[in-house]
Design an enzyme around this catalytic site. Structure first.
Site, mmCIF file in Angstrom:
data_model
loop_
_atom_site.group_PDB
_atom_site.id
_atom_site.type_symbol
_atom_site.label_atom_id
_atom_site.label_comp_id
_atom_site.label_asym_id
_atom_site.label_seq_id
_atom_site.Cartn_x
_atom_site.Cartn_y
_atom_site.Cartn_z
ATOM 1 N N ASP A 56 0.867 -1.177 0.000
ATOM 2 C CA ASP A 56 0.000 0.000 0.000
ATOM 3 C C ASP A 56 0.911 1.237 0.000
ATOM 4 O O ASP A 56 1.745 1.382 0.903
ATOM 5 C CB ASP A 56 -0.839 -0.075 1.290
ATOM 6 C CG ASP A 56 -1.764 1.106 1.470
ATOM 7 O OD1 ASP A 56 -1.606 2.116 0.774
ATOM 8 O OD2 ASP A 56 -2.652 1.000 2.343
ATOM 9 N N LYS A 91 -6.639 8.687 1.196
ATOM 10 C CA LYS A 91 -5.289 8.418 1.708
ATOM 11 C C LYS A 91 -4.276 8.243 0.571
ATOM 12 O O LYS A 91 -3.159 8.756 0.660
ATOM 13 C CB LYS A 91 -5.302 7.166 2.600
ATOM 14 C CG LYS A 91 -5.898 7.440 3.978
ATOM 15 C CD LYS A 91 -5.970 6.194 4.831
ATOM 16 C CE LYS A 91 -4.617 5.747 5.334
ATOM 17 N NZ LYS A 91 -4.729 4.540 6.199
ATOM 18 N N TYR A 145 -12.512 11.620 -4.305
ATOM 19 C CA TYR A 145 -11.564 11.474 -5.417
ATOM 20 C C TYR A 145 -11.126 12.841 -5.925
ATOM 21 O O TYR A 145 -9.935 13.107 -6.087
ATOM 22 C CB TYR A 145 -12.235 10.671 -6.530
ATOM 23 C CG TYR A 145 -11.344 10.304 -7.688
ATOM 24 C CD1 TYR A 145 -10.213 9.518 -7.505
ATOM 25 C CD2 TYR A 145 -11.650 10.725 -8.979
ATOM 26 C CE1 TYR A 145 -9.407 9.165 -8.580
ATOM 27 C CE2 TYR A 145 -10.858 10.370 -10.064
ATOM 28 C CZ TYR A 145 -9.735 9.596 -9.861
ATOM 29 O OH TYR A 145 -8.938 9.240 -10.932
#
Ligand code: UDP
Length: 312
Positions: A56, A91, A145
């Site tokens: 990630d 994030k 977004y």
């Protein structure tokens, strides 16, 4: 060159891996498969110039060795996926962009950010030029977004201004082609999947909203030209062939021979009414123009989805 691509197992990221590997470069890809897929990079398993790190990008990134360019493509990118993963979307746009910029700075690498036409929100100016600041609802469902990518653009230019990093920003308009996830909810996989199953196509609203569709190889060519250019400010890469979603549905039904027609569903909240890139800047600075016609691109895409659906 050694190129680090975040989101390297995603739709666009995996095509970028292919592009650079085909030209003898080394590629290090990173993905956590939240929306990317191992299938997109399975063909690279035995490629010695390809390395993959499952991670990630919002966690600290440690890439060994020298890197010439960082391409930051990690993010959920379809409306359905950023609604399913709103916090991860924020994030990756914020922390993930910061980490990817940090890698570029530490390695003295050039940095390219994958931004989006969503920074224009539901635009009040047509077509959209790069100097339009947009009409974004920060607290609507798409805000996660849109605002993450707006933050990412601001952060990218902050690294350029404060640290003199070589940065590039591409604003990507609707793109389609092989490796679009069949279930990501976007209009191309939805319509093509429905047409191949002989179902009616689900048009949102009355289908008068517009989009234009860029074939993935055209997008990749634009990204590479931008990476090699000196342009610091954002550049739109998209196909200016604007059409309504209803016209698009009719085209898909015609190309697939689907006789089931269209059904009309509710329009999603804050769905942009009109979207069309002004690509004067890409034409002038990059000498870039889309080359693949809608029918040719759709033919490839339909064949890809057809093959994948046979496997399932
Ligand atoms: N859309 C549609 N039917 C579908 C999926 C999408 O009519 O099954 C519409 C959607 O409301 C939007 C356009 O097609 O107006 C493009 O949607 P997509 O999810 O591909 O991405 P967007 O351009 O909204 O980011």
């Amino acid at each position: 060159m050694r190129i680090f691509i975040t989101g390297g197992a995603g739709f666009i990221g995996s095509h970028l891996c292919d592009y650079f590997l085909a030209r003898d470069h080394h590629v290090i890809a990173m993905d956590n498969f939240i929306t990317g897929s191992p299938d997109n990079i399975a063909h690279l398993a035995n490629e010695p110039r390809f390395e993959f790190i499952e991670q990630d990008v919002t966690k600290f990134i440690d890439v060994p060795g020298h890197i010439d360019a960082v391409l930051h493509f990690a993010s959920p990118a379809s409306p359905k996926s950023y609604l399913d993963f709103p916090i991860q979307t924020m994030k990756v746009g914020a922390l993930g962009t910061h980490n990817a910029l940090g890698v570029a700075r530490a390695k003295g690498a050039r940095f390219l950010l994958a931004s989006t036409s969503e920074v224009y929100g539901d635009p009040l100016v047509h077509p959209q030029r790069e100097d339009y600041w947009g009409n974004v609802n920060p607290i609507g469902p798409r805000g996660v977004y849109d605002e993450a990518k707006r933050f990412a653009e601001a952060m990218t230019l902050a690294y350029h201004r404060q640290h003199k990093l070589e940065t590039r920003i591409v604003r990507i308009f609707n793109t389609y082609g092989p490796r679009n996830a069949l279930d990501d909810g976007r209009v191309v996989p939805n319509f093509v999947g429905q047409a191949l199953r002989g179902e009616p196509l689900t048009v949102h609203g009355d289908g008068s909203q517009t989009r234009s569709f860029t074939y993935v190889s055209d997008l990749v060519e634009g990204i590479v030209r931008l990476l090699r250019s000196d342009e610091l400010l954002p550049v739109n890469i998209g196909n200016p062939n604007e059409m309504t979603i209803k016209q698009f549905a009719e085209r898909i039904n015609a190309l697939t021979g689907n006789k089931a027609g269209i059904v009309y569903k509710n329009r999603p909240v804050d769905d942009p009414a009109r979207r069309n890139p002004d690509i004067t800047k890409a034409r002038t600075i990059l000498g870039w123009e889309p080359q693949v016609s809608l029918d040719a691109g759709l033919e490839e895409t339909i064949a890809y989805f057809d093959a994948r659906m046979q496997k399932v």
